[in-house]
Design a protein around this motif. Structure first.
Motif, short mmCIF file in Angstrom:
data_model
loop_
_atom_site.label_atom_id
_atom_site.label_comp_id
_atom_site.label_asym_id
_atom_site.label_seq_id
_atom_site.Cartn_x
_atom_site.Cartn_y
_atom_site.Cartn_z
N THR A 11 0.84 -1.20 0.00
CA THR A 11 0.00 0.00 0.00
C THR A 11 0.87 1.25 0.00
O THR A 11 0.61 2.20 -0.75
N GLU A 12 1.91 1.24 0.81
CA GLU A 12 2.83 2.39 0.85
C GLU A 12 3.58 2.54 -0.48
O GLU A 12 3.77 3.66 -0.96
N ILE A 13 3.98 1.42 -1.07
CA ILE A 13 4.66 1.47 -2.38
C ILE A 13 3.72 2.07 -3.42
O ILE A 13 4.10 2.95 -4.20
N THR A 14 2.48 1.61 -3.43
CA THR A 14 1.49 2.09 -4.40
C THR A 14 1.24 3.59 -4.24
O THR A 14 1.18 4.33 -5.23
N LYS A 15 1.11 4.04 -3.00
CA LYS A 15 0.91 5.48 -2.75
C LYS A 15 2.08 6.29 -3.29
O LYS A 15 1.90 7.34 -3.91
N LYS A 16 3.30 5.82 -3.07
CA LYS A 16 4.49 6.53 -3.55
C LYS A 16 4.53 6.57 -5.07
O LYS A 16 4.81 7.60 -5.66
N LEU A 17 4.25 5.44 -5.71
CA LEU A 17 4.23 5.39 -7.17
C LEU A 17 3.15 6.31 -7.75
O LEU A 17 3.41 7.06 -8.69
#
Length: 117
Positions: A11-17
């Motif tokens: 979820t954190e990776i997706t938000k950053k991307l």
């Protein structure tokens, strides 16, 4: 580096991307697109618990790449969360075009085992 040195959730990776793209012009990446792609290339797999509920866990390949699980305590008891270290975060970024393509396709699309189209 854009990503964290500490392991983070998908979820954190997706938000950053998704913070890097113009959502007016492009469709954002979904967490399920990343995890389904990681399942497709044998980095994650489903594991059924004693109640028959499916959970995603890293495969041996995923563990070697840097995917781990951590036990956490939530409102309804303990649960496992899948975490991705900086190596996996870079791997996801390196394969973002493939994941983005997967994001727009039906599940029937067949990827090769290296994760590249």
């Amino acid at each position: 580096m854009f990503f964290d040195d500490n392991p983070i959730t998908v979820t954190e990776i997706t938000k950053k991307l998704n913070s890097l793209i113009d959502t007016e012009e492009m469709k954002g990446i979904k967490t399920t697109s990343i995890t389904n792609w990681l399942i497709k290339i044998n980095m994650l797999e489903y594991f059924a618990d004693e109640n028959g509920k499916n959970h995603k866990i890293p495969t041996e390949n995923g563990i070697q790449l840097g995917i781990t699980t951590q036990e956490r305590l939530g409102m309804y008891g303990s649960y496992k969360v899948v975490l991705y270290d900086s190596n996996v975060q870079q791997f996801i970024l390196d394969n973002i075009d493939t994941i983005a393509y997967y994001n727009t396709q039906k599940k029937s699309y067949n990827f090769n085992t290296e994760g590249n189209i």
